[in-house]
Design a protein around this motif. Structure first.
Motif, PDB file in Angstrom:
ATOM      1  N   TRP B 547       0.936  -1.434   0.534  1.00 30.69           N
ATOM      2  CA  TRP B 547       0.490   0.503  -0.095  1.00 30.69           C
ATOM      3  C   TRP B 547       0.466   0.844  -0.050  1.00 30.69           C
ATOM      4  O   TRP B 547       0.442   2.247  -0.057  1.00 30.69           O
ATOM      5  CB  TRP B 547      -0.804  -0.217   1.279  1.00 30.69           C
ATOM      6  CG  TRP B 547      -2.094  -0.852   1.318  1.00 30.69           C
ATOM      7  CD1 TRP B 547      -1.949  -2.298   0.562  1.00 30.69           C
ATOM      8  CD2 TRP B 547      -3.501  -0.774   1.410  1.00 30.69           C
ATOM      9  NE1 TRP B 547      -2.957  -2.660   0.910  1.00 30.69           N
ATOM     10  CE2 TRP B 547      -4.072  -2.605   1.462  1.00 30.69           C
ATOM     11  CE3 TRP B 547      -4.206   0.290   2.008  1.00 30.69           C
ATOM     12  CZ2 TRP B 547      -5.338  -1.828   1.479  1.00 30.69           C
ATOM     13  CZ3 TRP B 547      -5.995   0.022   2.122  1.00 30.69           C
ATOM     14  CH2 TRP B 547      -6.879  -1.402   2.092  1.00 30.69           C
ATOM     15  N   TYR B 548       2.408   1.274  -0.204  1.00 26.87           N
ATOM     16  CA  TYR B 548       3.079   2.577  -0.720  1.00 26.87           C
ATOM     17  C   TYR B 548       3.068   3.824   1.143  1.00 26.87           C
ATOM     18  O   TYR B 548       3.525   4.740   0.934  1.00 26.87           O
ATOM     19  CB  TYR B 548       2.417   2.857  -1.257  1.00 26.87           C
ATOM     20  CG  TYR B 548       2.941   2.469  -2.758  1.00 26.87           C
ATOM     21  CD1 TYR B 548       4.051   2.548  -3.616  1.00 26.87           C
ATOM     22  CD2 TYR B 548       2.311   2.521  -3.334  1.00 26.87           C
ATOM     23  CE1 TYR B 548       4.681   2.127  -4.654  1.00 26.87           C
ATOM     24  CE2 TYR B 548       2.084   1.506  -4.755  1.00 26.87           C
ATOM     25  CZ  TYR B 548       3.435   1.097  -5.171  1.00 26.87           C
ATOM     26  OH  TYR B 548       3.300   0.899  -6.506  1.00 26.87           O
ATOM     27  N   VAL B 549       2.756   2.727   2.393  1.00 32.09           N
ATOM     28  CA  VAL B 549       3.023   2.783   3.369  1.00 32.09           C
ATOM     29  C   VAL B 549       4.437   3.574   3.380  1.00 32.09           C
ATOM     30  O   VAL B 549       4.683   4.481   4.466  1.00 32.09           O
ATOM     31  CB  VAL B 549       2.384   1.821   4.502  1.00 32.09           C
ATOM     32  CG1 VAL B 549       2.319   2.754   6.000  1.00 32.09           C
ATOM     33  CG2 VAL B 549       0.400   1.969   4.573  1.00 32.09           C
ATOM     34  N   ASP B 550       5.083   2.704   3.510  1.00 32.65           N
ATOM     35  CA  ASP B 550       6.707   2.957   3.854  1.00 32.65           C
ATOM     36  C   ASP B 550       7.332   4.579   2.700  1.00 32.65           C
ATOM     37  O   ASP B 550       7.640   4.923   3.779  1.00 32.65           O
ATOM     38  CB  ASP B 550       7.766   1.608   3.571  1.00 32.65           C
ATOM     39  CG  ASP B 550       7.251   0.741   4.405  1.00 32.65           C
ATOM     40  OD1 ASP B 550       7.609   1.074   6.190  1.00 32.65           O
ATOM     41  OD2 ASP B 550       8.186  -0.820   4.500  1.00 32.65           O
ATOM     42  N   GLU B 551       6.557   4.118   1.904  1.00 36.57           N
ATOM     43  CA  GLU B 551       6.436   5.690   1.466  1.00 36.57           C
ATOM     44  C   GLU B 551       6.530   6.486   1.818  1.00 36.57           C
ATOM     45  O   GLU B 551       6.655   7.688   1.555  1.00 36.57           O
ATOM     46  CB  GLU B 551       6.691   5.167  -0.620  1.00 36.57           C
ATOM     47  CG  GLU B 551       7.482   3.697  -1.162  1.00 36.57           C
ATOM     48  CD  GLU B 551       7.186   2.913  -1.096  1.00 36.57           C
ATOM     49  OE1 GLU B 551       6.049   2.429  -0.341  1.00 36.57           O
ATOM     50  OE2 GLU B 551       7.848   2.154  -1.211  1.00 36.57           O
ATOM     51  N   LEU B 552       4.938   5.948   2.417  1.00 32.87           N
ATOM     52  CA  LEU B 552       4.069   7.233   2.483  1.00 32.87           C
ATOM     53  C   LEU B 552       5.306   8.027   3.744  1.00 32.87           C
ATOM     54  O   LEU B 552       5.401   9.108   4.175  1.00 32.87           O
ATOM     55  CB  LEU B 552       2.853   6.631   2.889  1.00 32.87           C
ATOM     56  CG  LEU B 552       1.645   7.874   3.373  1.00 32.87           C
ATOM     57  CD1 LEU B 552       0.569   9.046   2.350  1.00 32.87           C
ATOM     58  CD2 LEU B 552       0.147   7.450   3.665  1.00 32.87           C
ATOM     59  N   TYR B 553       5.106   7.158   4.612  1.00 29.62           N
ATOM     60  CA  TYR B 553       5.742   7.487   6.048  1.00 29.62           C
ATOM     61  C   TYR B 553       7.477   8.608   5.421  1.00 29.62           C
ATOM     62  O   TYR B 553       7.535   9.242   6.053  1.00 29.62           O
ATOM     63  CB  TYR B 553       6.128   6.074   6.790  1.00 29.62           C
ATOM     64  CG  TYR B 553       5.065   5.964   7.795  1.00 29.62           C
ATOM     65  CD1 TYR B 553       3.584   6.642   7.341  1.00 29.62           C
ATOM     66  CD2 TYR B 553       5.214   4.717   8.097  1.00 29.62           C
ATOM     67  CE1 TYR B 553       2.904   5.681   7.778  1.00 29.62           C
ATOM     68  CE2 TYR B 553       4.114   4.484   9.457  1.00 29.62           C
ATOM     69  CZ  TYR B 553       2.515   5.276   8.748  1.00 29.62           C
ATOM     70  OH  TYR B 553       1.886   4.224   9.878  1.00 29.62           O
ATOM     71  N   ASN B 554       8.275   7.712   4.691  1.00 30.62           N
ATOM     72  CA  ASN B 554       9.169   7.845   4.144  1.00 30.62           C
ATOM     73  C   ASN B 554       8.832   9.786   3.423  1.00 30.62           C
ATOM     74  O   ASN B 554       9.377  10.516   3.717  1.00 30.62           O
ATOM     75  CB  ASN B 554       9.809   7.513   2.998  1.00 30.62           C
ATOM     76  CG  ASN B 554      11.031   6.535   3.784  1.00 30.62           C
ATOM     77  OD1 ASN B 554      10.816   6.671   4.463  1.00 30.62           O
ATOM     78  ND2 ASN B 554      11.351   5.679   2.533  1.00 30.62           N
ATOM     79  N   GLY B 555       8.037   9.841   2.574  1.00 28.03           N
ATOM     80  CA  GLY B 555       7.504  11.215   2.699  1.00 28.03           C
ATOM     81  C   GLY B 555       7.212  12.179   3.383  1.00 28.03           C
ATOM     82  O   GLY B 555       7.243  13.534   3.490  1.00 28.03           O
ATOM     83  N   LEU B 556       6.149  11.827   4.410  1.00 33.41           N
ATOM     84  CA  LEU B 556       5.553  12.801   5.510  1.00 33.41           C
ATOM     85  C   LEU B 556       6.146  12.865   6.422  1.00 33.41           C
ATOM     86  O   LEU B 556       6.400  13.770   6.859  1.00 33.41           O
ATOM     87  CB  LEU B 556       3.943  11.760   5.655  1.00 33.41           C
ATOM     88  CG  LEU B 556       3.241  12.310   5.133  1.00 33.41           C
ATOM     89  CD1 LEU B 556       1.470  11.692   5.637  1.00 33.41           C
ATOM     90  CD2 LEU B 556       2.603  13.828   4.121  1.00 33.41           C
ATOM     91  N   VAL B 557       7.276  12.298   7.000  1.00 33.89           N
ATOM     92  CA  VAL B 557       7.581  12.164   8.725  1.00 33.89           C
ATOM     93  C   VAL B 557       9.474  11.564   8.292  1.00 33.89           C
ATOM     94  O   VAL B 557      10.021  12.243   8.672  1.00 33.89           O
ATOM     95  CB  VAL B 557       7.407  10.851   9.156  1.00 33.89           C
ATOM     96  CG1 VAL B 557       8.212  10.829  10.339  1.00 33.89           C
ATOM     97  CG2 VAL B 557       5.776  11.136   9.685  1.00 33.89           C
ATOM     98  N   VAL B 558       9.631  11.212   7.250  1.00 27.86           N
ATOM     99  CA  VAL B 558      10.997  10.950   7.413  1.00 27.86           C
ATOM    100  C   VAL B 558      11.833  11.932   6.756  1.00 27.86           C
ATOM    101  O   VAL B 558      13.006  12.706   7.063  1.00 27.86           O
ATOM    102  CB  VAL B 558      11.443   9.222   7.042  1.00 27.86           C
ATOM    103  CG1 VAL B 558      13.303   9.170   6.247  1.00 27.86           C
ATOM    104  CG2 VAL B 558      10.647   8.430   8.114  1.00 27.86           C
TER     105      VAL B 558
END
Lengths: 111, 635, 167
Positions: B547-558
């Motif tokens: 679900w591209y969650v890792d990418e989402l977290y990377n984009g939003l937080v990391v």
């Protein structure tokens, strides 16, 4: 005479001595300015001695208050004489080494 | 027996110290004996404690004051009651099997690393026991942090691989985020009640305002989402598969991740007071279950599938907690510990045989080569899919029944998740064990059944997976057979009572089992002959990429954080702080270079300064009154 | 204005002018002579204050011995011409100004001092400055410092000889 006059006179002489030390470069003149300052102090000492004597004499005619001041002047002269003998010896020594009595040649403190 | 309670965590700690400190001198044999022995003894003592608790009720042992300050005393105490005794048995029992398994699985490591591995495992068991045995929230928190640390150490066990270190850091940081919430909850509790001891807290809970209860339980729940891998902090668990497989089985399936469930079940009195928190937990639980299940369908790494399956099953446990089926959740923890440990260990056996190959597309047809692994793995798959009479059926059924009683939508979603579970588990099973072998010639040559140290735990766990559910048979089948429910009753006092017609209950079971069987048959038919080898596309790609969650977290937080810290490092640090520091140095250098000129070495200059200083001094002397007034105004 | 006051002002003016001339004259020999003038004026003051012993000692020791020593050194080194190089004008100005500031501050200080208001120095009278009184004090109360001063002279003599010795 009011004691303040003597103080002013002494101060004037003393400050002329300071000005001499600050403005001249000839070691002998500086030395003489120091003698001038010493004399200004001597004059003041004697004046104070007499001031105290005057205060004491108003109470008691026969007293020796103020003797100390004049004895002190005597000792100042003693020290001044000793100082002059050594100081002039140093100046002679300096002239022999540097061929000048200009204190600015004596700037070895810098290093 | 209750005098020996302290030995249960102390023995693993001793094992950790011995193995850790003497790792250069002990032989592998000695390390294995110490590592497994301490856990076995701890298991036996736990067993004794369990019977004692069963017959005589809870044991509370206070040893010394952990913190004693004015107005706050936190004792170092152990509380062994039904809930913690059950967890102790799971931890030491499953832990012992996994230790035995590890002696064979990790045999190729060099001696110091072998001892390091076992010392970490022992430390983990120690922390976990501390967590479940602690008599107050602080001791629980100590264990809570300890298991986080061990998880970090074991995920990054092969520290030469940077990806593994990254995964370890990710797990640790995700856990820390949750821990902050938990810690804040503890502080809140101290501020409101001034005590952390379970008994006192639950007795005084009714004095808490609704806001306090909701806030504390939500903060605790944030801690649980970190530790037990729930939305939004679940992403560390799949990455944690970087660790050795037995570690994945022990920590990331059977025990540590259930800490959150334990904590919430322990605090059930607080949670039952806040309907808001309960709803949030149920929603997050079911959402996690479905999200992870959909992701698991498209994963091709054997351990990743099991990891997402773990996340999904944890979601079920939280659904159970949210709907008030505390004993159901704990029951599921237990059965899940059996079958998930079994599945992971089976996967480890497969990986071992395949020479560290983890991609199921390169497997297939292993049934012929590894009969024991195959049979036990199949039993595990049946158990997790909820097929009666395997253990997973009973625990899942209890949760689903409670969910139906609370809100039928939960039940529908839960059954959908169960169908997905059955589907992806049998996809995994079929791709791995059925069909023809698709690996390289070398691997085919190498294939063999694993040694006894590996198959023994598999067999034990398989038996447990089959019969483990029989202690919680629902009343509708055999009245009074739910022994576990009865056993946990004194602790889980706020258990929701689900009364519904027997026909409804039978119907619910029939529907969920039918759907699961259909899903299994579909998966078997679809994948046993023509396994899915192509790269997925469309929706499948979306699922395969989680679900591209890792990418989402990377984009939003990391990434924003990275950019912020880069900004701080390059701009604030370099030109700001360094500028100030260097500026001071430069200024001093410059100023001293200038001031040095005053030291001309010329007597006249010195005397001039002397006179000026005298002037200043006299001025100060004359005006000392003003200066004093000013200074006293300033200071 | 009686004669004492006239003498006071005259001697004061003489002392100040002579002191200034010490600084201002380029030739060191002239400076020495002006300094002797200062000493004479100060001795006059001593006499006005009836400190006769000090006045005489001042003349003998300072104006006589020390100043002659200065002259002797100047002549020995052949410095009796304008040999002083031009000093930095700013340095001179700074020296003069700071000395002036110092004078100003001290004068204002003295003017404010209440314990010095309306005090006078005894002029012409009082016999503490006479040799009999000073001699008694010197050889009774101050006999130890007096003897020590002789050691000072001895060491000064030795020092002068050691310093003045060639290399």
């Amino acid at each position: 005479m009011p004691i303040q006059y003597y103080i002013f006179l002494s101060l004037a002489l003393f400050c002329i001595g300071i000005a001499g030390v600050l403005t001249r470069r000839n070691a002998i003149i500086i030395f003489m300015s120091i003698e001038l300052m010493l004399n200004a102090v001597n004059l003041l000492l004697v004046a104070f001695s007499k001031m105290h004597h005057a205060v004491a004499s108003a109470v008691d005619k026969v007293n020796t208050v103020g003797t100390d001041g004049q004895i002190f002047v005597f000792f100042v002269m003693v020290v001044a004489a000793a100082e002059v003998s050594v100081g002039l010896a140093i100046i002679v020594m300096m002239y022999r080494n540097a061929h000048s009595v200009d204190v600015n040649f004596l700037n070895r403190l810098k290093n | 027996m209750n005098q020996l309670a302290y030995l249960v965590p102390l023995l693993p700690l001793a094992g950790f110290l011995i193995n850790g400190l003497l790792r250069k001198t002990l032989s592998k044999r000695a390390v294995s004996l110490i590592g497994c022995g301490v856990i076995l003894v701890a298991f036996l003592i736990s067993l004794g404690l369990f019977w004692e608790v069963k017959s005589q009720g809870p044991i509370i042992q206070t040893y010394f004051n952990f913190i004693a300050v004015e107005g706050l005393t936190i004792p170092f105490s152990f509380q062994v009651d039904a809930l913690s005794a059950l967890f102790m048995l799971i931890i030491t029992g499953v832990g012992f099997l996994i230790h035995v398994y590890s002696t064979s699985y990790m045999h190729e490591e060099t001696e110091p690393h072998f001892a390091r591995y076992f010392s970490y495992l022992n430390l983990f068991v120690f922390s976990m026991l501390l967590l479940v045995m602690g008599g107050n929230y602080l001791i629980l928190f100590l264990g809570w942090e300890g298991v986080g640390l061990c998880s970090y150490l074991l995920i990054g066990y092969w520290f030469k691989n940077n990806d593994y270190n990254y995964a370890a850091k990710k797990a640790f940081i995700m856990n820390r985020i949750g821990d902050v919430g938990f810690l804040l909850g503890i502080f809140w509790l101290i501020a409101k009640l001034g005590t952390l001891t379970y008994g006192n807290v639950f007795a005084a809970a009714e004095h808490l305002s609704a806001v306090d209860v909701t806030a504390i339980t939500l903060l605790f729940f944030i801690g649980a989402t970190g530790k037990s891998a729930q939305i939004p902090l679940y992403t560390w668990l799949p990455d944690a598969m970087a660790g050795p497989t037995p570690v994945s089985a022990l920590i990331h399936a059977a025990t540590m991740v259930t800490a959150g469930v334990y904590m919430i079940a322990r605090s059930n009195i607080l949670y039952s007071m806040s309907a808001v928190t309960e709803n949030i937990i149920a929603i997050i639980g079911i959402a996690t279950a479905l999200l992870a299940a959909t992701i698991a369908i498209k994963q091709n790494d054997i351990k990743k599938v099991l990891a997402y399956s773990t996340v999904s099953q944890l979601g079920y446990m939280f659904l159970g907690l949210g709907v008030g089926a505390y004993s159901g959740a704990v029951f599921h923890v237990m059965t899940h510990a059996f079958f998930k440990a079994l599945l992971f260990l089976g996967a480890g056996s497969v990986i071992h045989a395949m020479g560290s190959e983890q991609d199921i597309r390169n497997m297939g047809g292993l049934r012929k080569y590894m009969p024991v692994t195959h049979i036990t793995f199949l039993l595990g798959c049946l158990a997790i899919s909820g097929i009666p009479p395997f253990s997973g059926f009973f625990s899942k059924d209890e949760i689903l029944a409670a969910a139906y009683a609370k809100n039928p939508i939960y039940w529908v979603l839960g059954v959908a998740g169960a169908a997905l579970t059955a589907f992806y588990m049998f996809r995994l099973y079929a791709t791995t064990f059925l069909g023809n072998f698709r690996g390289t010639h070398d691997q085919a040559h190498h294939l063999h059944e694993s040694p006894a140290a590996i198959t023994f735990p598999l067999i034990v766990l398989a038996i447990l997976s089959v019969v483990g559910g029989w202690i919680g048979i629902p009343n509708v089948m055999i009245p009074g057979a739910n022994v576990l429910h009865h056993f946990l009753e004194p602790v889980l006092t706020t258990e929701a009572v689900t009364e519904m017609p027997h026909t409804t209950e039978w119907l619910l079971m029939a529907v969920s089992v039918t759907i699961a069987v259909i899903a299994i048959l579909w998966a078997l038919g679809k994948f046993s002959k023509r396994p899915e080898l192509n790269e997925p596309s469309g929706l499948g790609k979306f699922l395969a990429n989680k679900w591209y969650v890792d990418e989402l977290y990377n984009g939003l937080v990391v990434n924003p954080l990275d950019r912020l810290s880069n900004f701080l490092k390059n701009v604030v640090e370099k030109s700001g702080i360094d500028g100030i520091v260097n500026g001071v140095g430069k200024f001093v250098l410059y100023a001293s270079r200038q001031v040095r000129l005053i030291q001309s070495g010329q007597v006249g200059g010195y005397i001039l300064f002397m006179v000026l200083a005298m002037i200043v001094l006299v001025l100060i002397w004359i005006n000392d009154g003003y200066i004093y007034t000013y200074l006293s105004k300033i200071f | 204005m009686n004669v004492i006051q006239i003498l006071f002002w005259f001697l004061s003016a003489l002392a100040l002018v002579s002191a200034l001339m010490v600084l201002l004259s380029k030739n060191p020999v002239h400076s020495v002579l002006w300094l002797v003038g200062v000493f004479f004026a100060i001795s006059g003051h001593y006499i006005l204050l009836n400190a006769q012993f000090i006045a005489i000692v001042n003349l003998i020791v300072y104006a006589g011995a020390i100043m002659v020593l200065f002259l002797f050194v100047i002549m020995l080194m052949n410095l009796n011409k304008d040999t002083e190089p031009q000093k930095n004008i700013w340095m001179k100005l700074a020296g003069a100004i700071s000395a002036g500031c110092f004078l100003m501050i001290l004068v204002s200080l003295i003017k404010q001092a209440p314990e010095l208001q309306a005090k006078t120095a005894m002029m012409k009278e009082g016999d503490i400055g006479l040799i009999g009184n000073l001699g008694k004090a010197l050889f009774s109360t101050y006999v130890v410092p007096f003897e020590i001063s002789s050691i000072l002279f001895l060491s000064a003599m030795v020092g002068a000889v050691v310093i003045g010795k060639k290399d």
